[in-house]
Design an enzyme around this catalytic site. Structure first.
Site, PDB file in Angstrom:
ATOM      1  N   HIS A 208      -3.172  -5.290   1.650  1.00 27.17           N
ATOM      2  CA  HIS A 208      -2.412  -5.612   3.023  1.00 27.17           C
ATOM      3  C   HIS A 208      -2.563  -7.001   3.240  1.00 27.17           C
ATOM      4  CE1 HIS A 208      -1.936  -1.328   4.323  1.00 27.17           C
ATOM      5  NE2 HIS A 208      -3.256  -1.313   3.455  1.00 27.17           N
TER       6      HIS A 208
ATOM      7  N   GLU B  47      -0.751  -8.599   5.492  1.00 34.74           N
ATOM      8  CA  GLU B  47      -0.453  -8.732   6.975  1.00 34.74           C
ATOM      9  C   GLU B  47      -1.653  -8.708   7.696  1.00 34.74           C
ATOM     10  OE1 GLU B  47       0.052  -5.996   5.149  1.00 34.74           O
ATOM     11  OE2 GLU B  47      -0.361  -4.086   6.230  1.00 34.74           O
TER      12      GLU B  47
ATOM     13  N   CYS C 232       0.677  -1.276  -0.096  1.00 37.51           N
ATOM     14  CA  CYS C 232      -0.073   0.000  -0.153  1.00 37.51           C
ATOM     15  C   CYS C 232       0.855   1.267  -0.030  1.00 37.51           C
ATOM     16  CB  CYS C 232      -0.976  -0.075   1.118  1.00 37.51           C
ATOM     17  SG  CYS C 232      -2.210   1.176   1.066  1.00 37.51           S
TER      18      CYS C 232
END
Length: 191
Positions: free
Chosen positions: A169, A171, A78
């Site tokens: 994302h 994560e 991002c």
């Protein structure tokens, strides 16, 4: 293997946690000396303008760019994608100028337009559940840039040699396959 996560702002602990679940030694990277002992680097999501200013203020931009241009594997998510881009279409801000793409910030709209979708990703057998938060897209990919995933607005996961970048994302989800892809690249690059 040791992977650093640029720890100036953003989703640092989430990346470190994901890497540790995959058995990788993950450390926060905050200063120039931290770059000397890592095999790869993740530039997390966050606020790209703030991160760019901090990188410049603490003179990390030159060492970061040099390490990446000399082959250090790097993965930007991002805001990290924005910071790696050579061109930013709709905003002036610092970038590392290493990834041959034009990036469009907030390409899907405002925070309320953030979304989760199942995304087809090259080399993955099943779709990846991707989380987009005020995400960018990449367009005008350079000749050495491979699109690994796209949506109608543009490329959302790209690779240029040792540089990976996604608009989403990984994560923040539970699926480790994107991080595994980056780790596998690092392992192969060391041979």
């Amino acid at each position: 293997m040791k992977i650093g996560v640029l720890a100036l702002q953003g989703a640092v602990s989430e990346h470190i946690s994901m890497l540790k679940t995959l058995g990788v030694d993950a450390i926060p990277v905050k200063s120039k000396k931290d770059f000397d002992n890592i095999d790869g680097l993740i530039i997390p999501g966050g606020e790209s303008t703030t991160m760019g200013r901090i990188i410049t203020k603490f003179s990390l931009d030159e060492v970061l760019k040099e390490k990446i241009e000399n082959g250090l594997p790097v993965y930007g998510t991002c805001a990290g994608m924005i910071l790696l881009a050579k061109r930013i279409e709709n905003y002036e801000q610092p970038s590392l100028d290493v990834l041959d793409i034009t990036v469009v910030r907030n390409a899907f709209g405002r925070q309320t337009d953030s979304m989760e979708i199942d995304l087809e990703v090259k080399d993955l057998d099943t779709p990846f559940h991707a989380i987009f938060i005020r995400a960018p897209v990449a367009k005008d990919l350079g000749k050495d840039v491979i699109s690994l995933a796209e949506v109608e607005e543009g490329a959302v996961f790209v690779r240029q040699n040792n540089i990976f970048a996604s608009a989403f994302h990984p994560e923040l989800g539970k699926d480790p396959r994107i991080h595994k892809m980056f780790i596998e690249y690092i392992n192969k690059s060391k041979i």
